[in-house]
Design an enzyme around this catalytic site. Structure first.
Site, PDB file in Angstrom:
ATOM      1  N   ASP A  66       1.266  -0.905   0.147  1.00 53.77           N
ATOM      2  CA  ASP A  66       0.207  -0.415  -0.123  1.00 53.77           C
ATOM      3  C   ASP A  66       0.965   1.233   0.156  1.00 53.77           C
ATOM      4  OD1 ASP A  66      -2.288   1.686   0.020  1.00 53.77           O
ATOM      5  OD2 ASP A  66      -2.479   1.593   2.508  1.00 53.77           O
TER       6      ASP A  66
ATOM      7  N   ASN B 107     -10.090  -2.748  -6.848  1.00 52.19           N
ATOM      8  CA  ASN B 107      -9.625  -2.058  -7.587  1.00 52.19           C
ATOM      9  C   ASN B 107     -10.482  -1.804  -9.247  1.00 52.19           C
ATOM     10  OD1 ASN B 107      -6.518  -3.319  -5.896  1.00 52.19           O
ATOM     11  ND2 ASN B 107      -7.730  -1.865  -5.191  1.00 52.19           N
TER      12      ASN B 107
HETATM   13  C1  FPP Z   1      -2.172   0.075  -2.751  1.00 52.47           C
HETATM   14  O1  FPP Z   1      -1.411   1.450  -3.077  1.00 52.47           O
HETATM   15  C2  FPP Z   1      -1.298  -0.403  -4.586  1.00 52.47           C
HETATM   16  C3  FPP Z   1      -2.446  -1.341  -4.910  1.00 52.47           C
HETATM   17  C4  FPP Z   1      -3.445  -1.821  -5.678  1.00 52.47           C
HETATM   18  C5  FPP Z   1      -1.633  -2.413  -6.108  1.00 52.47           C
HETATM   19  C6  FPP Z   1       0.368  -2.672  -6.183  1.00 52.47           C
HETATM   20  C7  FPP Z   1       0.434  -3.079  -7.765  1.00 52.47           C
HETATM   21  C8  FPP Z   1       2.191  -2.668  -7.603  1.00 52.47           C
HETATM   22  C9  FPP Z   1       3.098  -2.617  -7.002  1.00 52.47           C
HETATM   23  C10 FPP Z   1       2.534  -3.065  -8.944  1.00 52.47           C
HETATM   24  C11 FPP Z   1       1.807  -4.313 -10.144  1.00 52.47           C
HETATM   25  C12 FPP Z   1       1.966  -5.579  -9.095  1.00 52.47           C
HETATM   26  C13 FPP Z   1       2.898  -5.807  -9.106  1.00 52.47           C
HETATM   27  C14 FPP Z   1       2.700  -7.553  -8.530  1.00 52.47           C
HETATM   28  C15 FPP Z   1       3.848  -6.024 -11.184  1.00 52.47           C
HETATM   29  P1  FPP Z   1      -2.669   2.445  -3.586  1.00 52.47           P
HETATM   30  O2  FPP Z   1      -2.797   3.008  -5.451  1.00 52.47           O
HETATM   31  O3  FPP Z   1      -3.901   2.251  -2.951  1.00 52.47           O
HETATM   32  O4  FPP Z   1      -1.351   3.766  -2.793  1.00 52.47           O
HETATM   33  P2  FPP Z   1      -2.536   4.573  -1.977  1.00 52.47           P
HETATM   34  O5  FPP Z   1      -3.108   3.902  -0.444  1.00 52.47           O
HETATM   35  O6  FPP Z   1      -1.350   5.635  -1.359  1.00 52.47           O
HETATM   36  O7  FPP Z   1      -3.122   6.062  -2.709  1.00 52.47           O
END
Ligand code: FPP
Length: 258
Positions: free
Chosen positions: A26, A74
């Site tokens: 996250d 998501n």
């Molecule tokens: C949460 O951060 C993260 C995600 C919803 C996606 C995670 C994906 C990756 C790290 C990249 C793709 C993965 C692989 C395995 C190649 P957020 O966007 O919710 O962060 P925030 O809470 O700060 O908005």
């Protein structure tokens, strides 16, 4: 208690190593926002952290790592962010498959991957096939995953097996039911890490994490480093996992004898 880690220069002596670490990655969006960058740039940096942490866990001897890469919820994000995440997944698989093979890491997925774009599904299928014989290390990507969906799917499959006479309702137990979860055959997570300082479990491995230790890292995922991973494992190693027993019951024999 989990088994003691083999001598590992990165960890304090005597550290107990989790067999399975699951991570809620996250904070990509906030990482980008703090720098005035588009959210997707945070996800791009997040992919680099994935590489670092997959390497680090293998080098430390962690046998199973599960990464929460895309949840069933998501899809509600803006379309360009969803599309960008799918492109990053494709990019990651294209770039990392050779290394997964070289390092003998088996790739698995949990979640409804049939809803992912075709290009991603094809790449996943080919990497899963190319790594299917490896058994020392496993990387599980949770993709279009949600624990409640998983539980409903498992209940439906279990009910169908009972109706078909393959399972006996009177013999129902966690051991039999858990074979219908997406994670059948995998050990439960010992340690679940969430980055970014948020302290929620967000529909991730709700049943499998029943006895997991949780560690909430105050660091955004793109900044999560090897040192942060070592800190999480060191903290895990200090916890006493009692599984409903008393502290005396679970103390190692040598400790209670002295
Ligand atoms: C949460 O951060 C993260 C995600 C919803 C996606 C995670 C994906 C990756 C790290 C990249 C793709 C993965 C692989 C395995 C190649 P957020 O966007 O919710 O962060 P925030 O809470 O700060 O908005």
């Amino acid at each position: 208690m989990p088994p003691a880690a083999p001598a590992n220069p990165a960890l304090p002596p005597g550290t107990s190593l989790p067999g399975h670490i699951a991570i809620i990655m996250d904070g990509n969006g906030r990482w980008a926002q703090q720098r005035g960058l588009p959210r997707l740039e945070g996800h791009r940096r997040g992919v680099e952290t994935v590489r670092t942490i997959v390497d680090a866990t293998r080098e430390l001897g962690i046998r199973v790592v599960t990464l929460y890469a895309f949840s069933v919820e998501n899809w509600k994000r803006p379309q360009d962010e969803v599309g960008g995440l799918m492109n990053l997944l494709d990019f990651f698989l294209k770039r990392e498959t050779d290394d997964l093979i070289k390092n003998k890491v088996r790739l698995l997925t949990i979640g409804h991957t049939e809803d992912l774009p075709e290009v991603v599904r094809k790449r996943l299928a080919s990497t899963i096939k190319a790594t299917e014989t490896f058994s020392d290390y496993t990387l599980v990507l949770a993709l279009n995953y949600g624990a409640r969906t998983e539980i409903v799917d498992a209940a439906r499959a279990y009910a169908a097996a009972v109706a078909a006479g393959k399972e006996k309702l009177n013999d129902s137990s966690w051991a039999t039911f858990s074979r219908y979860l997406y994670t059948a055959g995998l050990p439960d997570p010992d340690l679940i890490i969430r980055t970014s300082g948020e302290t929620r479990v967000s529909n991730f491995l709700l049943l499998q994490g029943a006895y997991a230790e949780y560690y909430f890292a105050p660091v955004l995922w793109p900044d999560f480093s090897r040192a942060d991973l070592v800190t999480a494992i060191t903290e895990y190693s200090k916890r006493e996992r009692r599984y409903g027993q008393t502290g005396e019951q679970v103390k190692p024999v040598s400790a209670s004898a002295s």
